[in-house]
Structure formats: C-alpha cells, structure tokens
Design a protein around this motif. Sequence first.
Motif, mmCIF file in Angstrom:
data_model
loop_
_atom_site.group_PDB
_atom_site.id
_atom_site.type_symbol
_atom_site.label_atom_id
_atom_site.label_comp_id
_atom_site.label_asym_id
_atom_site.label_seq_id
_atom_site.Cartn_x
_atom_site.Cartn_y
_atom_site.Cartn_z
ATOM 1 N N PRO A 34 0.836 -1.209 0.000
ATOM 2 C CA PRO A 34 0.000 0.000 0.000
ATOM 3 C C PRO A 34 0.867 1.253 0.000
ATOM 4 O O PRO A 34 2.022 1.235 0.440
ATOM 5 C CB PRO A 34 -0.798 -0.122 1.304
ATOM 6 N N GLU A 35 0.297 2.348 -0.473
ATOM 7 C CA GLU A 35 1.050 3.588 -0.640
ATOM 8 C C GLU A 35 1.364 4.256 0.696
ATOM 9 O O GLU A 35 0.519 4.328 1.591
ATOM 10 C CB GLU A 35 0.259 4.542 -1.536
ATOM 11 N N PHE A 36 2.590 4.731 0.822
ATOM 12 C CA PHE A 36 3.015 5.519 1.980
ATOM 13 C C PHE A 36 2.330 6.888 1.925
ATOM 14 O O PHE A 36 2.384 7.573 0.907
ATOM 15 C CB PHE A 36 4.532 5.689 1.938
ATOM 16 N N PRO A 37 1.662 7.328 3.007
ATOM 17 C CA PRO A 37 0.978 8.620 2.988
ATOM 18 C C PRO A 37 1.970 9.778 3.019
ATOM 19 O O PRO A 37 2.739 9.916 3.969
ATOM 20 C CB PRO A 37 0.113 8.584 4.256
ATOM 21 N N ASP A 93 22.750 -0.756 -0.308
ATOM 22 C CA ASP A 93 22.169 0.513 0.090
ATOM 23 C C ASP A 93 20.657 0.388 0.056
ATOM 24 O O ASP A 93 20.082 -0.078 -0.927
ATOM 25 C CB ASP A 93 22.613 1.637 -0.855
ATOM 26 N N MET A 94 20.022 0.813 1.127
ATOM 27 C CA MET A 94 18.585 0.638 1.249
ATOM 28 C C MET A 94 17.831 1.626 0.360
ATOM 29 O O MET A 94 16.957 1.264 -0.399
ATOM 30 C CB MET A 94 18.174 0.808 2.714
ATOM 31 N N GLY A 95 18.178 2.915 0.465
ATOM 32 C CA GLY A 95 17.419 3.933 -0.249
ATOM 33 C C GLY A 95 16.079 4.146 0.409
ATOM 34 O O GLY A 95 15.608 3.324 1.209
ATOM 35 N N VAL A 96 15.443 5.253 0.064
ATOM 36 C CA VAL A 96 14.196 5.607 0.741
ATOM 37 C C VAL A 96 13.090 4.599 0.454
ATOM 38 O O VAL A 96 12.301 4.253 1.344
ATOM 39 C CB VAL A 96 13.770 7.049 0.372
ATOM 40 N N LEU A 141 10.373 -0.742 7.041
ATOM 41 C CA LEU A 141 9.923 -0.228 8.332
ATOM 42 C C LEU A 141 8.406 -0.081 8.438
ATOM 43 O O LEU A 141 7.837 -0.256 9.514
ATOM 44 C CB LEU A 141 10.583 1.129 8.610
ATOM 45 N N PHE A 142 7.754 0.248 7.329
ATOM 46 C CA PHE A 142 6.318 0.543 7.376
ATOM 47 C C PHE A 142 5.462 -0.403 6.526
ATOM 48 O O PHE A 142 4.242 -0.290 6.526
ATOM 49 C CB PHE A 142 6.073 1.993 6.926
ATOM 50 N N ASN A 143 6.140 -1.283 5.784
ATOM 51 C CA ASN A 143 5.430 -2.187 4.870
ATOM 52 C C ASN A 143 4.555 -1.391 3.899
ATOM 53 O O ASN A 143 3.411 -1.741 3.616
ATOM 54 C CB ASN A 143 4.577 -3.180 5.657
ATOM 55 N N ARG A 194 10.850 10.296 8.840
ATOM 56 C CA ARG A 194 10.038 9.182 9.341
ATOM 57 C C ARG A 194 10.897 7.926 9.546
ATOM 58 O O ARG A 194 10.742 7.202 10.539
ATOM 59 C CB ARG A 194 8.904 8.891 8.357
ATOM 60 N N VAL A 195 11.785 7.668 8.615
ATOM 61 C CA VAL A 195 12.651 6.497 8.719
ATOM 62 C C VAL A 195 13.557 6.607 9.933
ATOM 63 O O VAL A 195 13.681 5.670 10.729
ATOM 64 C CB VAL A 195 13.484 6.321 7.431
#
Length: 204
Positions: A17-20, A142-145, A152-154, A190-191
């Motif tokens: 699902p989309e990150f708000p 590298d994780m990247g955003v 972290l938020f699925n 947020r991260v």
Amino acid sequence: MQTTRPTPDKDAIALLPEFPRLGTAQITLVNTPDQAREACAALREHAALGFDTESKPTFFKDQVSEGPHIVQLATLSHAWVFQLHEVGCKDQVAQLLAEPQRKLAGFGLGDDNKRILAKLGVVPVGALELNVLFRERGYRKDMGVKGAIAVLFNQRFIKSKKAATSNWANLRLSEGQLIYAANDAYAAARVYAALPGHADSPST
C-alpha cells in the motif's frame, strides 16, 4: 555473527500500500531572507530533521552541476523547501546546516554534501547517512528511501521520475516539484524516527 537481511526488490515493493505523503498544506516554500529566517527559527527547535537537496540535472559529460538549487528539511509533520536564488536565503540555510547540534538524516548524501560545500561554503556536520544505519543492522545493499519505507512501514514510497529530472533551478516550482522535494526529506525523517535507539528522532 550478524545475519544479512534481504533488501526488498521492486516487484515486492510494488505490491505494498502507498506511503501517505505530505500535501501542500504541510509544505512551506521558502525563497526570501525573511521567510528563511522564520523557517530556520522553527527548524532549530528540533534535534533531528529529515534532509535532502535537489539540483538541476546535468546532461553532458564533464558538465559541472551548479546545484544544489533546493534544500529540503522536514519534521514528522511538516517540510520546508528552500530555494537558494537569493543570497540572504542561501546564507540562512548555510548557517543552519553548519550548526553541529542537530542530526540531518537522509539517503545518498555524499553528492549533496559535496555540492553544499561547493555552493554554500559549509559542511553539513550533522549529516547522517541512513544507508549506514541499515548496513549496521545487517542490510548489505544501500537501502534507499523506497527500501527503507518498505522494511519499516510495509508501504510503497512513490517518487515521480518526471519531478526528479525536472529543472530545479526554476524560479517558480510546480506543485509536483514541491511535493516531491518535501516528501524526500519527510520520508527520511520518518525512517530515522522509526529506527530504534534514537532519542533525538525528529518530532512533530
């Protein structure tokens, strides 16, 4: 022995699902010295911020970037997008970035830091590369955003390719550019806040 953790791939992220993201009501455009002074005063109340920059793309080999043209800083509820055309605005941002008392969390900050030094004459001493924190937790790549938001938020973080390659040197930024720029810094905030063990995580 530390276990290597997998980084989610594009196909897996696409199903989430989309990150708000922040909307325009939570984004402040800053392009005058007075606006910069007010914005920096608000930002100084925080021990940690999400951080990113944007530069006008280069298209030729050996072409030197004149960026950054934009500096973005964010808390967990608001983002400020600084345009660096005016000397007074640029100087306010430079002073804030040079202060050592706050963390400036972001992804892929190597080029950002070099360009800030070249253009603003300061080193963002509080810059914190979030990819390093993920490597310390066992993520090899590298994780990247996008990867970080997924882990972290699925959720799926949307980045517009059109906005990413747009002209950040324009005096008038589009709404799409503002949303893109602000949310890169916001997502980093947020991260960082979601990673355990950071008492100085960004607040609202």
